[in-house]
Design an enzyme around this catalytic site. Sequence first.
Site, short mmCIF file in Angstrom:
data_model
loop_
_atom_site.label_atom_id
_atom_site.label_comp_id
_atom_site.label_asym_id
_atom_site.label_seq_id
_atom_site.Cartn_x
_atom_site.Cartn_y
_atom_site.Cartn_z
CG ASP A 15 -3.32 -9.08 3.46
OD1 ASP A 15 -2.89 -10.16 3.20
OD2 ASP A 15 -3.60 -8.03 4.03
CB THR A 316 2.74 -9.77 2.10
OG1 THR A 316 3.28 -10.02 2.28
CG2 THR A 316 2.86 -10.17 0.72
CB SER A 317 -1.28 -5.84 4.09
OG SER A 317 -1.61 -5.60 5.57
#
Length: 750
Positions: A15, A316-317
Amino acid sequence: MPLLQSYIAPPLARDIALAMRSFIQDFTNRAVFCLGAFLASTSLLSDGSQTTMGIAAVNAQTQYLLGLGIGDITGPVVETNMMGYASLAQTDTGLYMRQRSRAWIVADSSNSSNRVVMINADIAMGDTGIRRSIVANLSATYPDLYNNANIALISTHQHSGVGGYLENLLPQITSLGYVKETADAIVAGTVKAVLMAHDSLAPGTLSVGNATVVDGNRNRSPSAYLANPADERALYEYDQDKDLSLLKFDDADGNARGFLSFFAVHGTSLYENNTLVSGDNKGMAAYLYEAMEQPDVMPGNNTFVAGFTQSNVGDTSPNTLGAYCESPGESYDGMLCEFNTSTCGGATEDCHGRGPAFEISDFASNMIIAQLQVDGAQAIMNGTASTAPIEGNVRAVHTYLNMTWHTFTLPNGTTVQTCPPAMGYSFAGGTTDGPGAFDFTQGDNSSQPQNPFWEIVKGAITPFPDAEQVACQDPKPVILNTGYAHTPYNWSPGTVDIQMFRIGQFVMLIMPGELTTMSGRRMRNAIRTQLIANGIVGDDAYVVIAGPANTYAHYVATQEEYGVQRYEGASTIFGQWTLDAYIDKYGSLVSYLADNATGAQPPSDEAPPDLTGEAISLRTGVVFDSAPLFKSFGDVVADVQSSYTSGETVFAQFIGANPRNNFRLEQTFLSVDQDVDGAWTMVRSDSHPSTTYNWTRVDTITGTSNVDITWTIEDGTPAGTYRIQYFGDAKAIGGTITPFVGTSSNFTVS
């Protein structure tokens, strides 16, 4: 009942992360804004993950009235700062894919006034002013049906959309103030989507399921996550939530009409150097799914509505390959960034997260992260993953909470309070998705005086924090004391929306910020426990988080993560007790979701002030357009070739005009037409990912500009004769706007 999980782990999946920024030129910061709407499951497994296992079967599933809609919210696609990375340099130059709002209405079939409206908009975050206008429009049209309590404005938290629409000053800085055109487009398209959903209300059923999307996200602040208690972390397999949860909408005959899914991954697949407006990975996922269901329908005209909503998105990524140093000439070039601070050689600027298709392009990575979410949703929709029926009443509760010096009691009896908003030094350090600048880094919780230069600068931007604020925000070293900055109007929100929806045993916590992974887990678990303890729902309760929604109040880190002061902790603006304050307040309102609840709303703090009347803007409008001497608008400057094959890119350039003259909402700036039996048929528009629209100003004084249009021919494109058309609108010196059309030569595809 079987475990409701389907493992989606294609060969590529990583991600990319949020892209918050730090200071820019005149010592202001670049903020990034994220959070999301996450649908978590109900019953906790022994490892702490959540599934729908345990939802009781029902003999006669309740029929609801269900409505779905979609609307175009694309504002000015040129000469406007983009929202998310908060980078002054990221000014849009065209369009990759249109932004859209999608809406879902669920009403009790026995009493249709009990209803909720869930809006999932392709924007970076919800906003108080935008939501206020949407509520006003809908309640004016249907005063007995839609109100402040039952309408939720949730964002996909994408970072490639048009900016300038938020009410508070801090996020307006890089857009040179408030951009009313952007706000108006979002409101108009969203209201259209809700009215479409209203008009499509029909009996139907709901069910819920979840699939595990292993490779779709990565924790971008793993060192902060490790600060959480080891025994708590041991409950979970990953340092990110991997479940994609999905609420399925079927008609009375069992045919799928659409869905609303929740998965935590930042909308930062497209990097900060991208200047084409887009919906990033969640907007792409929605397009892919809707096109799969209705392949012959132009985007935006579809009746099947696919929703990919955010959840506890804070840390998150989508840059799933990790963060690397891009430092040519340095010994650490190509190495992983430093673990605790995300730096390269002590600085943040060269540390960048890499998406799964890093070696190809960020657009390729965007497609991969989108497809992973599509695959997870499809597993649930097609029955590969189990689902459970939803049954029960529809309820909504909403109140305003002033988070400035909000005092409450922890479960252990200790009285604590939140703080006036403030940003920490690590906020200016940015993230691996959007690194900061100067000498700021993540993980800066030093109690010692900071760089003397920045100590002077921060006092010139916002008031110095007094001793009470310093103590309250500790251990955050404050760089922007936004809670005390009210000139020319409020820099940050002090009051937030607190909102929950209940549909049977399915409960949505609609959050005004970006919760980190562990914050989201604690929030869901605490409210689920209270719902069951109060008899609101049974052990089959399914509790999810959606956000950043309604008001954008930045981040929500755990107390332990706050102490580490990475980006997420530094951006938790109300201090270390922010998460606990939300758990306390949301928990206190669960009784309003009971079956016997009257619909009356709880006591509320004063609503946030309407700042739109005070808003300033330093952007200049379109003065006029003109064509070069002996030329006309729409004339071809660079024509197409005579023939192409699949995989090749068609290019045409036209004499253009500023697209700010007409956003062409629910229309298009371009078309790819095919000759079908002697008649031209549009087969592609500016809503397709195979096309791009780029606008370039040639000369400011003369008002001339060019438009470049590309179409990358997809595999399987029928052989035949095609053309490209450009639709523009030119503004004369007197202000009159006139539409025109440019047409390329014909070309063949073989």
